[in-house]
Design an enzyme around this catalytic site. Structure first.
Site, PDB file in Angstrom:
ATOM      1  N   HIS A 175      -4.440  -6.190  -8.737  1.00  0.00           N
ATOM      2  CA  HIS A 175      -5.430  -5.162  -8.385  1.00  0.00           C
ATOM      3  C   HIS A 175      -6.813  -5.802  -8.350  1.00  0.00           C
ATOM      4  CE1 HIS A 175      -7.201  -1.220  -8.021  1.00  0.00           C
ATOM      5  NE2 HIS A 175      -8.066  -1.551  -8.964  1.00  0.00           N
ATOM      6  N   MET A 215       0.817  -1.218   0.000  1.00  0.00           N
ATOM      7  CA  MET A 215       0.000   0.000   0.000  1.00  0.00           C
ATOM      8  C   MET A 215       0.851   1.268   0.000  1.00  0.00           C
ATOM      9  SD  MET A 215      -2.888  -1.388  -0.136  1.00  0.00           S
ATOM     10  CE  MET A 215      -4.062  -0.103   0.233  1.00  0.00           C
TER      11      MET A 215
END
Ligand code: GRF
Length: 217
Positions: A111, A92
């Protein structure tokens, strides 16, 4: 013959990391998971990697003044671990353009949406808000712009009436665990190559021509 050394970068629970570690534990898989690197010391995935006997490293982003210095430290660890290829798996942190350019073609990401739809965060909530009937996940090469790089593999799942972000997310996650190891294999075996900013796959199974949701027949 020695296999390419892969680093898996995580920030959290590490379920995609585990899917890669499990795939790579098969003798016929083309890479070795050499190291798991987390930017968060508390990431649950670190313990899971250690339980699987994979070396771990922590590069706490809070210890760095800016993105460039964090990325320089990351690059140094990758060099130290003699890493050939990088997999982002729930990592992240935005990476600098310089870092992504250096690793272009050797760094991929997973993703939880069918790119180019639903870039960024909260993809399942947004898919439900938009009322799409098909959702899914994407493995792509990493480029400076987030969630934009050349697409290697995608899996689609139906969106069902009554889905919540959690039920839809779980359906997508199950497919992430299928396509991430499959995409890493394709790329590292040289069967999916970058050409003019797109991915060309030299060989594929004959697929049904379309996935229609809900099935009308
Ligand atoms: C996954 O949904 C992945 O697609 C996204 O972040 C999530 C990470 O989950 N980039 P995990 O840490 O792999 O379990």
């Amino acid at each position: 013959m020695t296999k390419p050394r892969v680093a898996v970068l995580i920030s959290g629970r590490g379920s995609n990391m585990m899917s890669l570690i499990e795939a790579a534990s098969e003798p016929g898989y083309p890479v070795e998971i050499a190291v798991v690197i987390s930017n968060r010391p508390e990431a649950h995935g670190l313990a899971r990697a250690q339980a699987a006997n994979i070396p771990t490293r922590i590069i706490d982003h809070k210890a760095y003044a800016d993105r460039a210095s964090f990325d320089a430290a990351l690059d140094a660890v990758l060099a130290d671990e003699q890493v050939d290829f990088v997999c982002l798996a729930g990592f992240m942190r935005l990476l600098t353009a310089e870092f992504t350019r250096k690793w272009y073609g050797r760094m991929i990401n997973i993703h939880p949406a069918l790119l180019p739809s639903f870039k960024g965060l909260h993809t399942h909530e947004r898919a439900l808000e938009e009322g799409v009937r098909i959702h899914g996940c994407t493995v792509h090469f990493v480029t400076p712009e987030m969630d934009v790089g050349p697409i290697i593999m995608q899996a689609a799942v139906p969106v069902l009436d009554g889905d919540t972000p959690e039920t839809l997310g779980a359906r997508v996650l199950a497919q992430e665990h299928v396509i991430y190891p499959a995409a890493l294999r394709l790329v590292t075996e040289g069967r999916a190559a970058l050409r003019d900013g797109r991915v060309v796959v030299d060989e594929f199974e004959l697929m049904p021509p379309a996935l229609v949701v809900p099935p009308a027949f």
